[in-house]
Design a protein around this motif. Sequence first.
Motif, PDB file in Angstrom:
ATOM      1  N   SER A 190      21.987  29.733  40.279  1.00 48.01           N
ATOM      2  CA  SER A 190      20.628  29.690  40.823  1.00 48.01           C
ATOM      3  C   SER A 190      19.599  30.354  39.920  1.00 48.01           C
ATOM      4  CB  SER A 190      20.589  30.384  42.183  1.00 48.01           C
ATOM      5  OG  SER A 190      20.716  31.792  42.038  1.00 48.01           O
ATOM      6  N   GLY A 191      20.047  31.212  39.018  1.00 53.11           N
ATOM      7  CA  GLY A 191      19.116  31.956  38.191  1.00 53.11           C
ATOM      8  C   GLY A 191      18.512  33.156  38.874  1.00 53.11           C
ATOM      9  N   TYR A 192      19.056  33.533  40.053  1.00 52.37           N
ATOM     10  CA  TYR A 192      18.494  34.653  40.805  1.00 52.37           C
ATOM     11  C   TYR A 192      19.233  35.960  40.533  1.00 52.37           C
ATOM     12  CZ  TYR A 192      14.948  32.502  43.747  1.00 52.37           C
ATOM     13  OH  TYR A 192      13.793  31.905  44.192  1.00 52.37           O
ATOM     14  N   LYS A 193      18.460  37.013  40.426  1.00 48.05           N
ATOM     15  CA  LYS A 193      18.966  38.379  40.331  1.00 48.05           C
ATOM     16  C   LYS A 193      18.834  39.006  41.717  1.00 48.05           C
ATOM     17  CE  LYS A 193      18.246  42.523  37.462  1.00 48.05           C
ATOM     18  NZ  LYS A 193      17.399  43.073  36.353  1.00 48.05           N
ATOM     19  N   LEU A 194      19.925  39.576  42.217  1.00 52.14           N
ATOM     20  CA  LEU A 194      19.968  40.114  43.567  1.00 52.14           C
ATOM     21  C   LEU A 194      20.063  41.631  43.533  1.00 52.14           C
ATOM     22  CD1 LEU A 194      22.604  37.641  45.074  1.00 52.14           C
ATOM     23  CD2 LEU A 194      20.144  37.283  44.727  1.00 52.14           C
ATOM     24  N   PHE A 195      19.260  42.284  44.355  1.00 52.74           N
ATOM     25  CA  PHE A 195      19.239  43.741  44.463  1.00 52.74           C
ATOM     26  C   PHE A 195      19.665  44.088  45.885  1.00 52.74           C
ATOM     27  CE2 PHE A 195      16.191  42.199  41.459  1.00 52.74           C
ATOM     28  CZ  PHE A 195      16.142  43.107  40.411  1.00 52.74           C
ATOM     29  N   ASN A 196      20.817  44.720  46.052  1.00 54.13           N
ATOM     30  CA  ASN A 196      21.305  44.960  47.396  1.00 54.13           C
ATOM     31  C   ASN A 196      20.687  46.212  48.015  1.00 54.13           C
ATOM     32  OD1 ASN A 196      22.875  47.296  46.615  1.00 54.13           O
ATOM     33  ND2 ASN A 196      24.512  45.954  45.927  1.00 54.13           N
ATOM     34  N   LYS A 197      21.149  46.568  49.207  1.00 56.37           N
ATOM     35  CA  LYS A 197      20.511  47.659  49.945  1.00 56.37           C
ATOM     36  C   LYS A 197      20.680  49.015  49.258  1.00 56.37           C
ATOM     37  CE  LYS A 197      24.333  48.775  53.106  1.00 56.37           C
ATOM     38  NZ  LYS A 197      24.750  48.837  54.532  1.00 56.37           N
ATOM     39  N   LEU A 198      21.672  49.141  48.374  1.00 55.07           N
ATOM     40  CA  LEU A 198      21.852  50.402  47.657  1.00 55.07           C
ATOM     41  C   LEU A 198      20.804  50.594  46.561  1.00 55.07           C
ATOM     42  CD1 LEU A 198      25.750  50.486  47.280  1.00 55.07           C
ATOM     43  CD2 LEU A 198      24.324  51.513  49.065  1.00 55.07           C
ATOM     44  N   TYR A 199      20.226  49.481  46.088  1.00 55.07           N
ATOM     45  CA  TYR A 199      19.226  49.548  45.016  1.00 55.07           C
ATOM     46  C   TYR A 199      18.048  50.423  45.427  1.00 55.07           C
ATOM     47  CZ  TYR A 199      15.464  47.974  41.914  1.00 55.07           C
ATOM     48  OH  TYR A 199      14.407  47.925  41.044  1.00 55.07           O
ATOM     49  N   GLY A 200      17.503  50.168  46.599  1.00 53.80           N
ATOM     50  CA  GLY A 200      16.330  50.908  47.043  1.00 53.80           C
ATOM     51  C   GLY A 200      16.602  52.375  47.309  1.00 53.80           C
ATOM     52  N   ARG A 201      17.877  52.718  47.523  1.00 54.80           N
ATOM     53  CA  ARG A 201      18.220  54.109  47.813  1.00 54.80           C
ATOM     54  C   ARG A 201      18.235  54.991  46.564  1.00 54.80           C
ATOM     55  NH1 ARG A 201      22.898  53.665  52.565  1.00 54.80           N
ATOM     56  NH2 ARG A 201      21.851  52.020  53.765  1.00 54.80           N
ATOM     57  N   LYS A 202      18.112  54.377  45.398  1.00 54.69           N
ATOM     58  CA  LYS A 202      18.128  55.144  44.149  1.00 54.69           C
ATOM     59  C   LYS A 202      16.790  55.810  43.859  1.00 54.69           C
ATOM     60  CE  LYS A 202      19.076  51.785  41.374  1.00 54.69           C
ATOM     61  NZ  LYS A 202      19.449  51.043  40.140  1.00 54.69           N
ATOM     62  N   PHE A 203      15.737  55.351  44.520  1.00 56.97           N
ATOM     63  CA  PHE A 203      14.393  55.762  44.138  1.00 56.97           C
ATOM     64  C   PHE A 203      13.876  56.927  44.973  1.00 56.97           C
ATOM     65  CE2 PHE A 203      14.803  51.372  42.804  1.00 56.97           C
ATOM     66  CZ  PHE A 203      14.319  51.432  41.510  1.00 56.97           C
ATOM     67  N   ALA A 204      12.984  57.689  44.360  1.00 55.14           N
ATOM     68  CA  ALA A 204      12.249  58.758  45.038  1.00 55.14           C
ATOM     69  C   ALA A 204      10.788  58.349  45.106  1.00 55.14           C
ATOM     70  CB  ALA A 204      12.412  60.075  44.287  1.00 55.14           C
ATOM     71  N   ALA A 205       9.990  59.140  45.827  1.00 58.91           N
ATOM     72  CA  ALA A 205       8.573  58.818  45.972  1.00 58.91           C
ATOM     73  C   ALA A 205       7.878  58.717  44.613  1.00 58.91           C
ATOM     74  CB  ALA A 205       7.893  59.874  46.842  1.00 58.91           C
ATOM     75  N   GLU A 206       8.342  59.526  43.649  1.00 64.02           N
ATOM     76  CA  GLU A 206       7.687  59.585  42.344  1.00 64.02           C
ATOM     77  C   GLU A 206       7.931  58.353  41.480  1.00 64.02           C
ATOM     78  OE1 GLU A 206       8.191  63.246  44.323  1.00 64.02           O
ATOM     79  OE2 GLU A 206       9.801  61.930  43.536  1.00 64.02           O
ATOM     80  N   ASN A 207       9.006  57.633  41.704  1.00 66.45           N
ATOM     81  CA  ASN A 207       9.306  56.511  40.809  1.00 66.45           C
ATOM     82  C   ASN A 207       9.538  55.179  41.519  1.00 66.45           C
ATOM     83  OD1 ASN A 207      11.803  56.974  41.951  1.00 66.45           O
ATOM     84  ND2 ASN A 207      12.926  57.102  40.021  1.00 66.45           N
ATOM     85  N   VAL A 208       9.290  55.101  42.830  1.00 67.65           N
ATOM     86  CA  VAL A 208       9.553  53.851  43.543  1.00 67.65           C
ATOM     87  C   VAL A 208       8.654  52.714  43.066  1.00 67.65           C
ATOM     88  CG1 VAL A 208       7.928  54.227  45.458  1.00 67.65           C
ATOM     89  CG2 VAL A 208      10.040  52.907  45.841  1.00 67.65           C
ATOM     90  N   VAL A 209       7.525  53.050  42.439  1.00 67.99           N
ATOM     91  CA  VAL A 209       6.672  52.003  41.882  1.00 67.99           C
ATOM     92  C   VAL A 209       7.421  51.187  40.844  1.00 67.99           C
ATOM     93  CG1 VAL A 209       5.691  53.448  40.040  1.00 67.99           C
ATOM     94  CG2 VAL A 209       4.375  51.527  40.943  1.00 67.99           C
ATOM     95  N   ASP A 210       8.460  51.771  40.207  1.00 69.55           N
ATOM     96  CA  ASP A 210       9.256  51.027  39.226  1.00 69.55           C
ATOM     97  C   ASP A 210       9.923  49.816  39.866  1.00 69.55           C
ATOM     98  OD1 ASP A 210       8.553  52.999  37.440  1.00 69.55           O
ATOM     99  OD2 ASP A 210      10.485  54.042  37.509  1.00 69.55           O
TER     100      ASP A 210
END
Length: 344
Positions: A190-210
Amino acid sequence: MASHALDPSSLVTFGSAAAGHDGVLSDSSGTLVIKPCTPAEIAFYESANTSHPDLAAYMPLYMGTLQLSAPDAAAASTASTGDEVGTAASLALSDPGPLKGKKLDTGVSIVLENVAAGFRKPNIMDIKLGARLYDDSTKPEKRARLDKVAAETTSSSLGFRIAGMRTWLGGEDSMAERDGDDTISFEAGSGYKLFNKLYGRKFAAENVVDAFREYVLVPSAGVSKVQAANCVQRFIRDLKDLQQIFEKIESRMYSASILLVYEGDPDAYAAATKAETEYSAQEEMQEDDEEEEEEAPPKIAVVKLIDFAHASWTPGQGPDENLLQGVRSTIRIMEELAAELGTS
């Protein structure tokens, strides 16, 4: 509104969700989503459409319900429009995967529009709202588990966390494996890159804009800063409108999500922006002709509110500040990204 006959034997596993529970199905055309649900969620959709049309406009279009578990059950119930949604059937749903929520086993599914339908290559982000993710009926052990997740993620600090993403990379040649990262995978063919629910848990308020930046800027697919900036501005506009709606209504929506979708194919995006301009011009010319039905313009970017299993109206209790914190934080992050793109 035309009726929608639905053959349950033609239903297939829904593969475009960025997050959520297993057991979600789609019709063969991909325009409908059939999702196991609770009576409370059905009631919330129906009451929103009846009493809160401004909020309902930001919810997936509600088409009715479908009974999927009992072979001899009666025909499915439908929305208040009287549209025929389908007939009852017995279907074997797949087991939940390791990174999806448990399948609801209520026997009843809600039938909704597929928000991603109408996009050629929809790029999707699911944003889970709230620092508190459970309602008053939740058992203590589950409360403790959800509080721990919130404390260790941006749910606590910002009132939201990213629950999943899907981005189109422009072709399989762009899909290089990333060793050692269990939060990202690639969907074969499909050409799709998938980010699972653990992906979002890596970020803090300071870098979630990434994470937001990775979502809206996809160089391998040819998504330019101009396209990204346009979509971000549309997200900001709709999110601010949602904020105003939530500041006026009295409700509690625990574990609801904002779904962001934009056109990830640059050619389709260019065609959609051109068609939107032409559509607006035609609409102005024909605004007095109420008889003629016009096709909706191609989609560019949409914001929808989803997941209402723990939602209720709470007269006298004021706005839902738990949810509003997440909406305001999302707007702030989006505005930071807009400034970076030079469009603030």
